[in-house]
Design an enzyme around this catalytic site. Structure first.
Site, PDB file in Angstrom:
ATOM      1  CB  CYS A 102     -21.823  -0.641  -3.676  1.00  0.00           C
ATOM      2  SG  CYS A 102     -22.349   0.346  -2.246  1.00  0.00           S
ATOM      3  CE1 TYR A 103     -24.618   6.447  -7.553  1.00  0.00           C
ATOM      4  CE2 TYR A 103     -23.570   5.465  -9.475  1.00  0.00           C
ATOM      5  CZ  TYR A 103     -24.338   6.463  -8.912  1.00  0.00           C
ATOM      6  OH  TYR A 103     -24.834   7.477  -9.715  1.00  0.00           O
ATOM      7  CB  SER A 153      13.633   7.236  -8.707  1.00  0.00           C
ATOM      8  OG  SER A 153      13.055   5.947  -8.519  1.00  0.00           O
ATOM      9  N   GLY A 154      16.128   5.027  -8.300  1.00  0.00           N
ATOM     10  CA  GLY A 154      16.676   4.109  -7.308  1.00  0.00           C
ATOM     11  C   GLY A 154      15.627   3.186  -6.729  1.00  0.00           C
ATOM     12  N   GLY A 155      14.362   3.416  -7.085  1.00  0.00           N
ATOM     13  CA  GLY A 155      13.275   2.604  -6.556  1.00  0.00           C
ATOM     14  C   GLY A 155      12.910   1.448  -7.467  1.00  0.00           C
ATOM     15  CB  VAL A 156      10.350  -1.220  -6.982  1.00  0.00           C
ATOM     16  CG1 VAL A 156       9.845  -2.432  -7.755  1.00  0.00           C
ATOM     17  CG2 VAL A 156      10.835  -1.637  -5.610  1.00  0.00           C
ATOM     18  CG  ASP A 157       7.449   1.936  -9.116  1.00  0.00           C
ATOM     19  OD1 ASP A 157       7.271   0.749  -8.782  1.00  0.00           O
ATOM     20  OD2 ASP A 157       6.950   2.894  -8.513  1.00  0.00           O
ATOM     21  CB  SER A 158      12.714   4.286 -12.126  1.00  0.00           C
ATOM     22  OG  SER A 158      13.573   4.129 -11.010  1.00  0.00           O
ATOM     23  CE  LYS A 210       5.579   0.469  -5.592  1.00  0.00           C
ATOM     24  NZ  LYS A 210       6.748   1.268  -6.033  1.00  0.00           N
ATOM     25  N   GLY A 236     -19.699   3.979  -5.426  1.00  0.00           N
ATOM     26  CA  GLY A 236     -19.501   5.417  -5.495  1.00  0.00           C
ATOM     27  C   GLY A 236     -20.196   6.111  -4.351  1.00  0.00           C
ATOM     28  CG  HIS A 286     -18.006  -2.705  -1.210  1.00  0.00           C
ATOM     29  ND1 HIS A 286     -17.692  -1.958  -2.324  1.00  0.00           N
ATOM     30  CD2 HIS A 286     -18.899  -1.978  -0.500  1.00  0.00           C
ATOM     31  CE1 HIS A 286     -18.346  -0.802  -2.290  1.00  0.00           C
ATOM     32  NE2 HIS A 286     -19.095  -0.798  -1.192  1.00  0.00           N
ATOM     33  CD  GLU A 336     -15.093  -3.830  -3.937  1.00  0.00           C
ATOM     34  OE1 GLU A 336     -15.432  -2.636  -3.877  1.00  0.00           O
ATOM     35  OE2 GLU A 336     -15.912  -4.765  -4.088  1.00  0.00           O
TER      36      GLU A 336
END
Length: 514
Positions: free
Chosen positions: A83-84, A225-230, A370, A55, A170, A172
């Site tokens: 870290c924090y 929407s035409g995208g991957v997610d929907s 994603k 943070g 870090h 990650e």
């Protein structure tokens, strides 16, 4: 879901989502919650381990973020502070933290002091790590010992008996090459995780959960929407409900060139979804008339989408559930850490529709990133044409046209975008970048075409590399590629005489320009 859980308490680090990604990559399910999550809620989740994120604050500041009273005594699971997070647990357990005379930002060489430490088990005694801190631990709490240093700075501490660990670096980030192994030691060696988080298991459980929620007679509506997610969300719900789900694919006039017709055909013929295509371009252009402010454009588009969607849903009749392709980053960026922090931008998928339409939400991808969605989509048989499609914002090209929106500007940007994507495919670069798009700038510049001076528009090309969109770096595309794209755009598209390339990373910039 009855999975082992790692809980990540977010103290505002720009890397918190990366911690979650690294944990999920190990096959372990995790969730991010604000640092002020009540201890009772944390205990209810029964985590196998808890990670305290980094943070921007200093732990000795008066209003510094902190955990609730009794946290370390009542958490019956290992704790890792990063870290924090390490500084916080050290201070809370009566150690000392102070500003450092030697700030550490960037690469550092870590030295492991003991082979007995569980956190660095089976790792070299020297590690390259990534640092980003100005404070450090100068006095250890009782029962703790130092397990690693960078020079004279305490870099890792642990109390094996209490199962509390801290690292100043870090693990990650990609700049810590063996960070994944450090986290793996925490997850499997210390927390005892088994790694039961897989795409196939998620699909099986999610389909069963949707069936239990929806029942046998209720109708479901999904906004595509035409995208991957929907698309992945729609196919997942289709597996659970069949024809009782009606998908509505709205053409807002702000999609890429020919995308509405091509995607609608794919939905119907390859995925066999029950889908309705609605061309509402004129309505969206009307509500966008004269609006230049980015947030106002988003709200106008969202409002009109609700109107169009509401009209179509009413024609279906007896709809009780709404499917949305909301992802975890959407949720994270829309949640306030302190209750009143600044939201970067409103998200098209988070909130809005249910309040007006009185529908219950089904968000099957709400806890996913994603790349996890793409893995699930692959297992569901969704074509690569959709799965590998670059992310596209809900408001479409409206947020890639700086200033007011007109059909003429949209058409011009569609032509630019088509050339850009065609060239990415031709040079075999499309899959090498996370997202690539063009932006129409509200400026004109002098140029020369043939024997004539021109005063035409400028477009910016943007391409970034990323894993989840939370952070991103600008893509180092080859000069011959950029030259080819620029030449085609200025030669083939009347009205553009200058092409620039965006070399900003996120942070400090965002991926989209608006």
């Amino acid at each position: 879901m009855h999975h082992e859980l790692i809980l990540i308490l977010d103290f505002g680090s720009q890397y918190t989502q990366l911690i979650a990604r690294r944990v999920r990559e190990q096959g372990v399910y995790c969730e991010i919650v604000p640092f002020h999550q009540s201890l009772e809620r944390i205990l209810e989740k029964n985590p196998k381990g808890v990670i305290l994120s980094g943070g921007p604050n200093s732990v000795y500041e008066e209003d510094a973020p902190k955990v609730g009273g009794g946290f370390y005594e009542r958490i019956d699971a290992p704790i890792l502070g990063i870290c924090y997070g390490m500084q916080l647990l050290a201070k809370d357990l009566n150690g000392n933290v102070s500003p450092s005379e030697r700030h550490e930002y960037g690469h550092a060489k870590l030295k492991v002091l003991s082979g007995q430490t569980q956190l660095f088990q089976n790792l070299p005694f020297e590690l390259d790590v990534w640092m980003s801190h100005g404070d450090h631990v100068v006095g250890l709490p009782a029962g703790f010992h130092t397990t690693a240093t960078t020079g004279d700075i305490v870099t890792a501490i642990e109390n094996e008996e209490k199962r509390i660990y801290g690292v100043q670096f870090h693990p990650e980030v990609a700049h810590t090459p063996l960070g994944k192994e450090v986290l793996r030691n925490f997850l499997f060696g210390i927390c005892g995780c088994k790694g039961d988080w897989t795409a196939k298991q998620f699909i099986k459980e999610e389909i069963e959960k949707i069936r239990q929620i929806v029942g046998e007679n209720d109708n479901v509506v999904c906004g595509l929407s035409g995208g991957v997610d929907s698309t992945v969300a729609a196919v997942l719900v289709h597996e659970a409900t069949g024809k009782r789900q009606t998908c509505i694919f709205v053409n807002n006039g702000l999609l890429r060139a020919d995308e509405f017709e091509m995607t609608l055909a794919l939905y119907e013929k390859e995925l066999h979804l029950n889908v309705r295509g609605v061309d509402a371009s004129a309505e969206f252009y009307r509500v966008l008339g004269g609006i230049s402010d980015p947030e106002a454009k988003r709200k106008a588009i969202g409002g009109k989408f609700i109107d169009v969607f509401d009209q179509e849903a009413n024609r279906i009749g007896d709809v009780k559930y709404l499917v949305q392709g909301t992802l975890y980053p959407d949720v994270i960026e829309s949640v306030s850490l302190r209750g009143a922090s600044v939201t970067i931008k409103s998200h098209h998928n988070v909130g809005g529709l249910p309040e007006k339409m009185n529908l219950k939400l089904i968000e099957p991808l709400r806890e996913l990133f994603k790349d996890e969605v793409r893995l699930i989509g692959k297992d569901l048989g969704i074509p690569e044409e959709i799965l590998q499609r670059h992310p596209f914002p809900g408001p479409g090209l409206a947020v890639r046209i700086l200033g007011d929106i007109t059909p003429e500007k949209v058409e011009l940007l569609q032509k630019v975008d088509r050339i850009y994507i065609e060239e990415l495919h031709r040079f075999k670069l499309y899959k090498e970048v996370w997202q690539a798009f063009a932006v129409l700038l509200p400026i004109q510049s002098v140029g020369v075409m043939g024997d004539f001076r021109t005063y035409e528009k400028t477009v910016a090309l943007r391409a970034v590399t990323s894993t989840d969109g939370m952070t991103a770096d600008w893509a180092r595309l080859p000069f011959d590629f950029l030259q080819s794209v620029s030449s085609r755009i200025t030669s083939e598209i009347r009205g553009v005489n200058r092409v620039v390339y965006d070399i900003s990373s996120k942070p400090p910039s965002t991926i989209e320009w608006e």
